[in-house]
Design a protein around this motif. Structure first.
Motif, PDB file in Angstrom:
ATOM      1  N   VAL A 119     -19.105  -8.793   5.694  1.00 42.31           N
ATOM      2  CA  VAL A 119     -18.563  -9.962   5.018  1.00 42.31           C
ATOM      3  C   VAL A 119     -18.033  -9.558   3.651  1.00 42.31           C
ATOM      4  CG1 VAL A 119     -19.030 -12.278   4.177  1.00 42.31           C
ATOM      5  CG2 VAL A 119     -20.182 -11.454   6.246  1.00 42.31           C
ATOM      6  N   GLU A 120     -16.728  -9.643   3.510  1.00 45.86           N
ATOM      7  CA  GLU A 120     -16.094  -9.308   2.236  1.00 45.86           C
ATOM      8  C   GLU A 120     -16.010 -10.539   1.356  1.00 45.86           C
ATOM      9  OE1 GLU A 120     -13.571  -7.097   5.460  1.00 45.86           O
ATOM     10  OE2 GLU A 120     -14.514  -9.050   5.189  1.00 45.86           O
ATOM     11  N   SER A 121     -16.006 -10.308   0.067  1.00 46.85           N
ATOM     12  CA  SER A 121     -15.820 -11.388  -0.893  1.00 46.85           C
ATOM     13  C   SER A 121     -15.268 -10.807  -2.180  1.00 46.85           C
ATOM     14  CB  SER A 121     -17.140 -12.118  -1.166  1.00 46.85           C
ATOM     15  OG  SER A 121     -18.091 -11.233  -1.732  1.00 46.85           O
ATOM     16  N   GLY A 122     -14.776 -11.691  -3.037  1.00 48.04           N
ATOM     17  CA  GLY A 122     -14.316 -11.270  -4.351  1.00 48.04           C
ATOM     18  C   GLY A 122     -12.815 -11.250  -4.540  1.00 48.04           C
ATOM     19  N   GLY A 123     -12.056 -11.401  -3.462  1.00 49.29           N
ATOM     20  CA  GLY A 123     -10.617 -11.386  -3.609  1.00 49.29           C
ATOM     21  C   GLY A 123     -10.121 -12.639  -4.307  1.00 49.29           C
ATOM     22  N   GLU A 124      -9.129 -12.454  -5.155  1.00 49.68           N
ATOM     23  CA  GLU A 124      -8.514 -13.578  -5.842  1.00 49.68           C
ATOM     24  C   GLU A 124      -7.200 -13.130  -6.460  1.00 49.68           C
ATOM     25  OE1 GLU A 124     -11.908 -14.049  -8.743  1.00 49.68           O
ATOM     26  OE2 GLU A 124     -10.243 -14.078 -10.172  1.00 49.68           O
ATOM     27  N   SER A 125      -6.571 -14.021  -7.178  1.00 51.32           N
ATOM     28  CA  SER A 125      -5.318 -13.704  -7.844  1.00 51.32           C
ATOM     29  C   SER A 125      -5.588 -13.287  -9.284  1.00 51.32           C
ATOM     30  CB  SER A 125      -4.402 -14.932  -7.815  1.00 51.32           C
ATOM     31  OG  SER A 125      -3.176 -14.645  -8.455  1.00 51.32           O
ATOM     32  N   VAL A 126      -5.037 -12.135  -9.672  1.00 50.14           N
ATOM     33  CA  VAL A 126      -5.212 -11.639 -11.028  1.00 50.14           C
ATOM     34  C   VAL A 126      -3.870 -11.190 -11.582  1.00 50.14           C
ATOM     35  CG1 VAL A 126      -7.585 -10.881 -10.651  1.00 50.14           C
ATOM     36  CG2 VAL A 126      -5.702  -9.293 -10.255  1.00 50.14           C
ATOM     37  N   GLN A 127      -3.797 -11.040 -12.884  1.00 49.48           N
ATOM     38  CA  GLN A 127      -2.574 -10.569 -13.505  1.00 49.48           C
ATOM     39  C   GLN A 127      -2.503  -9.041 -13.438  1.00 49.48           C
ATOM     40  OE1 GLN A 127      -2.396 -12.193 -17.498  1.00 49.48           O
ATOM     41  NE2 GLN A 127      -1.383 -14.045 -16.747  1.00 49.48           N
ATOM     42  N   ALA A 128      -1.295  -8.530 -13.436  1.00 47.72           N
ATOM     43  CA  ALA A 128      -1.105  -7.076 -13.441  1.00 47.72           C
ATOM     44  C   ALA A 128      -1.854  -6.470 -14.630  1.00 47.72           C
ATOM     45  CB  ALA A 128       0.370  -6.740 -13.519  1.00 47.72           C
ATOM     46  N   MET A 132     -18.872   3.876   5.435  1.00 43.33           N
ATOM     47  CA  MET A 132     -18.205   2.627   5.095  1.00 43.33           C
ATOM     48  C   MET A 132     -16.870   2.935   4.420  1.00 43.33           C
ATOM     49  SD  MET A 132     -20.527   0.295   5.911  1.00 43.33           S
ATOM     50  CE  MET A 132     -20.007  -1.172   5.021  1.00 43.33           C
ATOM     51  N   ALA A 133     -15.959   1.995   4.502  1.00 45.60           N
ATOM     52  CA  ALA A 133     -14.667   2.212   3.866  1.00 45.60           C
ATOM     53  C   ALA A 133     -14.003   0.881   3.554  1.00 45.60           C
ATOM     54  CB  ALA A 133     -13.749   3.035   4.766  1.00 45.60           C
ATOM     55  N   TRP A 134     -13.070   0.958   2.643  1.00 48.21           N
ATOM     56  CA  TRP A 134     -12.184  -0.157   2.359  1.00 48.21           C
ATOM     57  C   TRP A 134     -10.776   0.215   2.815  1.00 48.21           C
ATOM     58  CZ3 TRP A 134     -13.558  -4.917   0.728  1.00 48.21           C
ATOM     59  CH2 TRP A 134     -14.814  -5.079   0.153  1.00 48.21           C
ATOM     60  N   PHE A 135     -10.161  -0.712   3.522  1.00 41.36           N
ATOM     61  CA  PHE A 135      -8.769  -0.587   3.927  1.00 41.36           C
ATOM     62  C   PHE A 135      -8.019  -1.784   3.358  1.00 41.36           C
ATOM     63  CE2 PHE A 135      -8.732   2.828   7.078  1.00 41.36           C
ATOM     64  CZ  PHE A 135     -10.084   3.016   7.286  1.00 41.36           C
ATOM     65  N   ARG A 136      -6.716  -1.680   3.367  1.00 43.67           N
ATOM     66  CA  ARG A 136      -5.913  -2.819   2.949  1.00 43.67           C
ATOM     67  C   ARG A 136      -4.648  -2.886   3.782  1.00 43.67           C
ATOM     68  NH1 ARG A 136      -3.987  -0.876  -3.129  1.00 43.67           N
ATOM     69  NH2 ARG A 136      -2.571   0.805  -2.469  1.00 43.67           N
ATOM     70  N   GLN A 137      -4.139  -4.099   3.890  1.00 48.12           N
ATOM     71  CA  GLN A 137      -2.903  -4.303   4.631  1.00 48.12           C
ATOM     72  C   GLN A 137      -2.032  -5.288   3.870  1.00 48.12           C
ATOM     73  OE1 GLN A 137      -3.422  -5.318   8.770  1.00 48.12           O
ATOM     74  NE2 GLN A 137      -1.323  -4.720   9.239  1.00 48.12           N
ATOM     75  N   ALA A 138      -0.889  -4.779   3.413  1.00 46.09           N
ATOM     76  CA  ALA A 138       0.079  -5.605   2.710  1.00 46.09           C
ATOM     77  C   ALA A 138       0.972  -6.299   3.735  1.00 46.09           C
ATOM     78  CB  ALA A 138       0.904  -4.742   1.772  1.00 46.09           C
ATOM     79  N   ALA A 178      -7.836   7.447  -1.440  1.00 47.75           N
ATOM     80  CA  ALA A 178      -6.409   7.611  -1.256  1.00 47.75           C
ATOM     81  C   ALA A 178      -5.776   7.927  -2.611  1.00 47.75           C
ATOM     82  CB  ALA A 178      -5.803   6.334  -0.689  1.00 47.75           C
ATOM     83  N   ASP A 179      -4.730   8.739  -2.590  1.00 49.60           N
ATOM     84  CA  ASP A 179      -4.082   9.133  -3.848  1.00 49.60           C
ATOM     85  C   ASP A 179      -3.568   7.925  -4.623  1.00 49.60           C
ATOM     86  OD1 ASP A 179      -2.577  12.185  -2.511  1.00 49.60           O
ATOM     87  OD2 ASP A 179      -4.564  11.789  -3.350  1.00 49.60           O
ATOM     88  N   SER A 180      -3.177   6.888  -3.905  1.00 57.22           N
ATOM     89  CA  SER A 180      -2.573   5.727  -4.557  1.00 57.22           C
ATOM     90  C   SER A 180      -3.553   4.952  -5.429  1.00 57.22           C
ATOM     91  CB  SER A 180      -1.970   4.792  -3.500  1.00 57.22           C
ATOM     92  OG  SER A 180      -2.975   4.385  -2.583  1.00 57.22           O
ATOM     93  N   VAL A 181      -4.861   5.179  -5.233  1.00 58.72           N
ATOM     94  CA  VAL A 181      -5.846   4.400  -5.995  1.00 58.72           C
ATOM     95  C   VAL A 181      -6.784   5.274  -6.817  1.00 58.72           C
ATOM     96  CG1 VAL A 181      -5.792   2.589  -4.244  1.00 58.72           C
ATOM     97  CG2 VAL A 181      -7.600   4.318  -4.167  1.00 58.72           C
ATOM     98  N   LYS A 209      -1.913  -3.418  -9.848  1.00 59.19           N
ATOM     99  CA  LYS A 209      -0.464  -3.443  -9.839  1.00 59.19           C
ATOM    100  C   LYS A 209       0.003  -4.368  -8.725  1.00 59.19           C
ATOM    101  CE  LYS A 209      -0.491   1.523 -10.910  1.00 59.19           C
ATOM    102  NZ  LYS A 209      -0.011   2.861 -10.453  1.00 59.19           N
ATOM    103  N   PRO A 210       1.240  -4.838  -8.800  1.00 60.03           N
ATOM    104  CA  PRO A 210       1.763  -5.678  -7.721  1.00 60.03           C
ATOM    105  C   PRO A 210       1.693  -4.989  -6.357  1.00 60.03           C
ATOM    106  CG  PRO A 210       3.169  -5.868  -9.634  1.00 60.03           C
ATOM    107  CD  PRO A 210       2.163  -4.785  -9.946  1.00 60.03           C
ATOM    108  N   GLU A 211       1.810  -3.651  -6.348  1.00 67.30           N
ATOM    109  CA  GLU A 211       1.732  -2.937  -5.064  1.00 67.30           C
ATOM    110  C   GLU A 211       0.328  -2.901  -4.475  1.00 67.30           C
ATOM    111  OE1 GLU A 211       3.149  -1.842  -7.903  1.00 67.30           O
ATOM    112  OE2 GLU A 211       2.879   0.328  -8.133  1.00 67.30           O
ATOM    113  N   ASP A 212      -0.661  -3.405  -5.222  1.00 63.13           N
ATOM    114  CA  ASP A 212      -2.021  -3.512  -4.688  1.00 63.13           C
ATOM    115  C   ASP A 212      -2.248  -4.815  -3.927  1.00 63.13           C
ATOM    116  OD1 ASP A 212      -3.136  -2.050  -7.752  1.00 63.13           O
ATOM    117  OD2 ASP A 212      -2.973  -1.044  -5.807  1.00 63.13           O
TER     118      ASP A 212
END
Length: 123
Positions: A5-14, A34-40, A61-64, A87-90
């Protein structure tokens, strides 16, 4: 019954920070990784960071790298993702996943268990 169960996501400023949590329950004893993945939107699922809680071994990952930090509380069976300098790319849906031994930390196909995701938006 396995639950992630994930939690904590929200909208934040760059440039802002956010911490995601993943509470695990019912995982088989062999499922320690365990791992975190993301999908834009419109993109494939990307591995962000993996951890082996037993030793604390991590793979980013190099991006983070240098912006995100994974940690765990073994007693609470919870994994955290501290995200700084966002960043917006996150922008993405962030998923927690778990697997047993074998396979690379950031290859999604080797993970057996997945959470429902939590949305991160950066404006």
């Amino acid at each position: 019954h396995v639950q992630l169960v994930e939690s904590g996501g929200e909208s934040v400023q760059a440039g802002g920070s956010l911490t995601l949590s993943c509470a695990a329950s019912g995982l088989p004893a062999s499922t320690q990784y365990m791992a975190w993945f993301r999908q834009a939107p419109g993109k494939g699922r990307e591995g962000v960071v993996g951890i082996y809680p037993g030793t604390g071994t991590t793979y980013y990952a190099d991006s983070v790298k240098d912006r995100f930090t994974i940690s765990r509380d073994n007693a609470k069976r919870t994994v955290y993702l501290q995200m700084n300098s966002l960043k917006p790319e996150d922008i993405a849906m962030y998923y927690c996943a778990a697997k047993g031994p074998g396979g690379a930390y950031l290859e999604s196909h080797v993970y057996s268990y997945w959470g429902q995701g939590t949305q991160v938006t950066v404006s």
